[in-house]
Design a protein around this motif. Sequence first.
Motif, mmCIF file in Angstrom:
data_model
loop_
_atom_site.group_PDB
_atom_site.id
_atom_site.type_symbol
_atom_site.label_atom_id
_atom_site.label_comp_id
_atom_site.label_asym_id
_atom_site.label_seq_id
_atom_site.Cartn_x
_atom_site.Cartn_y
_atom_site.Cartn_z
ATOM 1 N N CYS A 35 -45.050 -33.371 14.323
ATOM 2 C CA CYS A 35 -43.844 -32.567 14.164
ATOM 3 C C CYS A 35 -44.217 -31.108 14.007
ATOM 4 N N LYS A 85 -42.263 -28.947 12.706
ATOM 5 C CA LYS A 85 -41.482 -28.361 11.616
ATOM 6 C C LYS A 85 -42.083 -28.668 10.257
ATOM 7 N N ASN A 86 -41.524 -28.007 9.272
ATOM 8 C CA ASN A 86 -42.116 -28.081 7.953
ATOM 9 C C ASN A 86 -41.033 -28.213 6.871
ATOM 10 N N CYS A 87 -40.070 -29.067 7.134
ATOM 11 C CA CYS A 87 -38.955 -29.252 6.205
ATOM 12 C C CYS A 87 -39.504 -29.625 4.821
ATOM 13 N N TYR A 101 -38.572 -31.442 2.457
ATOM 14 C CA TYR A 101 -38.323 -32.781 1.887
ATOM 15 C C TYR A 101 -39.093 -33.885 2.581
ATOM 16 N N CYS A 102 -39.691 -33.606 3.730
ATOM 17 C CA CYS A 102 -40.118 -34.686 4.625
ATOM 18 C C CYS A 102 -41.631 -34.918 4.607
ATOM 19 N N ILE A 160 -43.580 -36.228 6.860
ATOM 20 C CA ILE A 160 -44.381 -36.004 8.069
ATOM 21 C C ILE A 160 -44.317 -34.539 8.532
ATOM 22 N N ARG A 161 -43.882 -33.648 7.665
ATOM 23 C CA ARG A 161 -43.901 -32.210 7.968
ATOM 24 C C ARG A 161 -45.297 -31.791 8.410
ATOM 25 N N GLY A 182 -40.921 -36.939 15.463
ATOM 26 C CA GLY A 182 -40.973 -35.597 14.904
ATOM 27 C C GLY A 182 -40.632 -34.619 16.015
ATOM 28 N N GLU A 183 -40.251 -33.415 15.637
ATOM 29 C CA GLU A 183 -39.776 -32.473 16.659
ATOM 30 C C GLU A 183 -40.945 -31.857 17.424
ATOM 31 N N LEU A 229 -41.383 -40.789 6.106
ATOM 32 C CA LEU A 229 -40.649 -39.579 5.740
ATOM 33 C C LEU A 229 -40.536 -39.524 4.224
HETATM 34 FE FE1 SF4 Z 1 -38.208 -31.985 9.509
HETATM 35 FE FE2 SF4 Z 1 -37.651 -34.136 11.070
HETATM 36 FE FE3 SF4 Z 1 -40.030 -32.902 11.255
HETATM 37 FE FE4 SF4 Z 1 -39.460 -34.333 9.095
HETATM 38 S S1 SF4 Z 1 -39.669 -35.133 11.183
HETATM 39 S S2 SF4 Z 1 -40.421 -32.269 9.162
HETATM 40 S S3 SF4 Z 1 -37.253 -33.952 8.877
HETATM 41 S S4 SF4 Z 1 -38.036 -31.993 11.738
#
Ligand code: SF4
Length: 361
Positions: free
Chosen positions: A59, A61-63, A65-66, A68-69, A105-106, A314
Motif C-alpha cells: 500500500c 498510503k499511511n493511514c 489506523y491501519c 498494512i500502512r 492496498g492502494e 488491518l
Molecule cells: Fe489506508 Fe487502505 Fe492502505 Fe490501510 S490498506 S493504509 S486503510 S489505504
Amino acid sequence: MQNAGIIEKEHFTKEDLLILLSLQGEDLQMLYDKALAVKAQYVGRKVYFRGLIEYSNLCSKNCYYCGIRCRNKKYARYTLTDEEVIEAALYAHRNRFASIVIQSGEQTGNKFTDAIERLLKEISRLTNKELHITLSLGEQSEETYRRWLEAGAQRYLLRIEVSNPGLYKKLHPGDNHHLYSERLGKLHILRKTGYMVGTGVMIGLPFQTTGDLADDLVFFRDFDVDMVGMGPYIEHEDTPLYEYRDQLLPLEDRLELSLKMVAILRIMMKDINIAATTAMQTIDPHGRERALLAGANVMMPNLTPLKYKQEYLLYKNKPGTQDDAEKTKAVMEQNILAAGDEIGYGEWGDPRHFKKRNAGM
Ligand code: SF4
Ligand code: 5AD
C-alpha cells in the motif's frame, strides 16, 4: 413510547439519529426488530456471498489506523499471482457465490492497473461473465476506473472512512496523498462512470463523536449510496493511533454502536446492500449473525490463499486467518442459518437501490 415513535418516522433528522444511536434495552431491541422487518420486506431474508480475494498488502498510503500502512515494516509484503487469483475466483464460481471482491492496498502505476485489467478479462472469460466483480482498490484515475469497468467489474467499494473532514485530517497524514476532498471526488467519479458504488466508515475511532456517526448516516443518504460496509475500529499496536487506545469505548460497545448504525441505515435506506463485516466478528463470535439480525444482507467469505492471510491484518485478532475457503464457507453458512436467513446461492444480489435508480424509479 417516545423512542418507538421516532423509529416509525419517514425521515430521520440529526436529532432523531442521535436519540436512535443512544437507545438501550427494550428500545434498542425495537430498533433491531424494525430493521429486520424492513430487510424482510424490501430485500428479503436472503444473504449474498461475495468471495473476498485480498490481492496484495502493498500500500502506498499511511493511514494512521491501519496495520498494512506503508510505514509498518513488520509484515512481509505479497501480491497474489494471476493463477492464485483465478483459482480463488473459480472456487467462488464453482460454489455458486455469484460475486467476488478483489481488494488490495492502494497502488497505482501501470503494472498494477494492467494486472487488474488482465485479471478482470480472464475471470470474465473463464466464468462466462457469470460472476459479478466488486473492486476495492482505492483511489484511482477516472480512466483506470473506466478501463476496469469495461474489463468486467460492476461494483466498487471506497470507504470514506469518516464523513467529517476535520476528523479525516486527524486520522491521516497531512500530505496531499490523503485528502478528504480527493476521496469524496472519487466517489462521485465512480458513480458517474457507472459502477454500483459502496462506501463505509469505521465506528468507535478516537476523537469520533456520536454526532459524527449521525453525520455519517446522513452522508450515506445524501450520496444515495448503493452498498455500505462499515464496522468497529479495532486498534493495532503498530499504528500511530494506538497511542489513544485508552480513550476508546470498550470493544463490545463499539460493536453495539456498529450494529445500531446498520439497523438505522437499513430503516433509512431500505433497498441497499449492507455487509456484515469481519471486524464485527473479531469482537464477538456471533458478530456477523447479530449484524444480519440488525439488517445486513451481504457476507464476504475470505478466499485469499491461507499462506497470505496472516499478512493482511488491518487490525489485530482478525478471525478466520487459519481457516481455508471450505472452513470459512461452512462457518458463514452456519452464521446465516443461525440468524434465520437463507443463502442467495447462484444469485448476484445486486443492490435493488441501484437497479431502481437506473430504471428512473
Ligand atoms: Fe489506508 Fe487502505 Fe492502505 Fe490501510 S490498506 S493504509 S486503510 S489505504
Ligand atoms: N480497524 C477497523 N477497520 C480498519 N480498516 C483499516 N484499519 C482498520 C482498523 N484498525 C478498514 C478501513 C478500510 C478497510 C479496508 O478496512 O475502513 O477502508
